[in-house]
Design a protein around this motif. Structure first.
Motif, mmCIF file in Angstrom:
data_model
loop_
_atom_site.group_PDB
_atom_site.id
_atom_site.type_symbol
_atom_site.label_atom_id
_atom_site.label_comp_id
_atom_site.label_asym_id
_atom_site.label_seq_id
_atom_site.Cartn_x
_atom_site.Cartn_y
_atom_site.Cartn_z
ATOM 1 N N HIS A 124 -16.822 8.637 -22.523
ATOM 2 C CA HIS A 124 -15.470 8.986 -22.090
ATOM 3 C C HIS A 124 -14.551 9.253 -23.275
ATOM 4 C CE1 HIS A 124 -12.218 8.348 -18.783
ATOM 5 N NE2 HIS A 124 -11.869 9.286 -19.634
ATOM 6 N N GLN B 36 -15.353 12.468 -24.851
ATOM 7 C CA GLN B 36 -14.780 13.573 -24.053
ATOM 8 C C GLN B 36 -13.323 13.838 -24.437
ATOM 9 O OE1 GLN B 36 -12.526 12.813 -20.928
ATOM 10 N NE2 GLN B 36 -11.938 14.921 -21.323
ATOM 11 N N HIS B 37 -12.541 12.761 -24.575
ATOM 12 C CA HIS B 37 -11.131 12.956 -24.963
ATOM 13 C C HIS B 37 -11.046 13.734 -26.281
ATOM 14 C CE1 HIS B 37 -8.618 9.789 -22.568
ATOM 15 N NE2 HIS B 37 -9.616 10.262 -21.827
ATOM 16 N N CYS C 47 -4.756 8.353 -19.052
ATOM 17 C CA CYS C 47 -6.125 8.059 -18.631
ATOM 18 C C CYS C 47 -6.244 6.613 -18.177
ATOM 19 C CB CYS C 47 -7.093 8.307 -19.792
ATOM 20 S SG CYS C 47 -8.806 7.962 -19.354
ATOM 21 N N HIS D 80 -11.967 2.704 -22.939
ATOM 22 C CA HIS D 80 -12.126 3.379 -24.239
ATOM 23 C C HIS D 80 -12.392 2.372 -25.343
ATOM 24 C CE1 HIS D 80 -10.998 7.483 -23.016
ATOM 25 N NE2 HIS D 80 -10.444 6.825 -22.015
HETATM 26 ZN ZN ZN Z 1 -9.898 9.903 -19.833
#
Ligand code: ZN
Length: 396
Positions: free
Chosen positions: A96, A99-100, A192, A196
């Motif tokens: 994740h 992806q950011h 979001c 993370h």
């Molecule tokens: Zn996110």
């Protein structure tokens, strides 16, 4: 409302909680807790797995503002100890957050915005609002890895919608109330709700696994962290196997494959020429052996011949002189080819039907060449001999 512990601490794996509600989800028992470290599927990120007091948590879903823990077995206790699967949580943090960073890198190098994200079981993907070239993808991948390796702190904070907007963050309309912002220092800031890492370095590495055109833009598939290492490992295994098969170094595989392909084509051509020659020789041999009658009646059965070869042989035979060819081959099926020279008046379709009736097959054709196929476990030669006897017997 369930208190979501993962929001403040995405590394929290063990917690205690009280069951506040019990229900069922698709035939399975489910519970709501007063607080949880389990992430419920949302925003492209799948749910966590783990256990509640030893009972497996098989799905975690958002339900009317609460977190519903779907269980693999009934849970009777009111006070529970929760345990989140550490490997899956770390994997999701890597994918994740990667992806950011990758999405931001596409904005930086090509002003390409991410319109959707899917964290898959094997590969994840983002959909970009415009088509991107291989050069742009390579540049975004490089930029992402530079940010990962510069080990920037990642922080999470809650702000009002006005504050978020003032910071230049586009807040989706569906976000109500306070906005949770995830920031990779000096590079990316976006709303979001996912889990993370504390630092970009934890992502390890990002590799783009492929891309294709999608809905007027591009879909980019990628792997982060341990998934990238696993993909490299399995790719290397395949390359090693290919290198052994081709007796070539990995760097010479493309050349070796091209060379082998050329050789196979050349050999196939030569093989076809030799086959034609051998069919011609076989036709002459058979014709000579059957020339005690006019027309010659040739009966021959082969093992493993494809129907195309039978056809070629039949055509060669009937071209040598007045001849009836009754040929068969036992391969994946029992193939039959019947042919006669011009001017001979046998009813080949009727003879074929007679043969196929005994061979439990089907086929067809008209005129002087007919073909069919039947059951290869049934005896073929007696059927062909039966047809020959019929032809040899003078018709009244
Ligand atoms: Zn996110």
């Amino acid at each position: 409302m369930t208190l979501r512990l993962y929001r403040d601490d995405p590394y929290l794996l063990h917690f205690e909680a009280t069951v506040t509600a019990r229900s069922e989800h698709q035939g399975r028992p489910a519970v709501v807790l007063d607080q949880t470290a389990f992430y419920a599927e949302s925003g492209g990120q799948p749910w966590d797995t783990g256990s509640l007091s030893g009972v497996p948590v098989v799905a975690v879903i958002e339900h009317a503002g609460d977190v519903l823990h779907v269980l693999g077995a009934p849970l009777s206790a009111d006070r529970v100890v929760g345990s989140v699967d550490a490997g899956r949580r770390q994997d999701h943090r890597q994918q994740h957050h990667g992806q950011h960073l990758l999405s931001r890198a596409f904005v930086v190098v090509a002003q390409a915005q991410t319109v959707s994200f899917h964290l898959g079981a094997e590969v994840s993907s983002i959909d970009l609002d415009r088509e991107v070239t291989p050069e742009v993808i390579a540049a975004a991948e490089t930029r992402t890895n530079e940010v990962i390796w510069s080990a920037r702190p990642v922080s999470v904070r809650m702000v009002s919608r006005e504050e978020a907007t003032a910071l230049g963050v586009a807040v989706p309309a569906e976000v109500k109330g306070a906005v949770r912002l995830v920031e990779a220092e000096g590079f990316d800031l976006q709303p979001c709700g996912g889990t993370h890492p504390r630092n970009t370095a934890e992502v390890g590495v990002v590799v783009v696994a492929g891309s294709e055109r999608y809905k007027g833009g591009s879909r980019v598939r990628f792997l982060c962290g341990h998934r990238a290492v696993a993909a490299f490992r399995s790719g290397r295994t395949v390359l090693d196997q290919l290198a052994a098969a081709f007796s070539a170094p990995v760097s010479g595989l493309a050349e070796a494959a091209t060379k082998t392909k050329g050789e196979v084509a050349e050999l196939s051509k030569r093989l076809r020429a030799l086959q034609e020659q051998s069919v011609e020789v076989e036709a002459r041999r058979l014709f000579a052996g059957a020339s005690n009658t006019t027309p010659a009646v040739v009966v021959a059965a082969y093992e493993g011949w494809p129907p195309s070869d039978l056809r070629t042989l039949a055509q060669a035979l009937v071209g040598l002189g007045p001849c009836v060819a009754l040929l068969g081959s036992r391969a994946d099926k029992a193939y039959v080819a019947l042919a006669q020279s011009e001017g001979l008046g046998h009813d080949l379709p009727a003879l074929l039907q007679e043969a196929l009736l005994k061979l439990g097959g089907k086929g067809g054709g008209r005129g002087n060449l007919v073909q069919g196929a039947g059951d290869p476990t049934l005896p073929l030669s007696p059927v062909l001999e039966g047809l020959a006897a019929k032809i040899r017997t003078p018709r009244p």
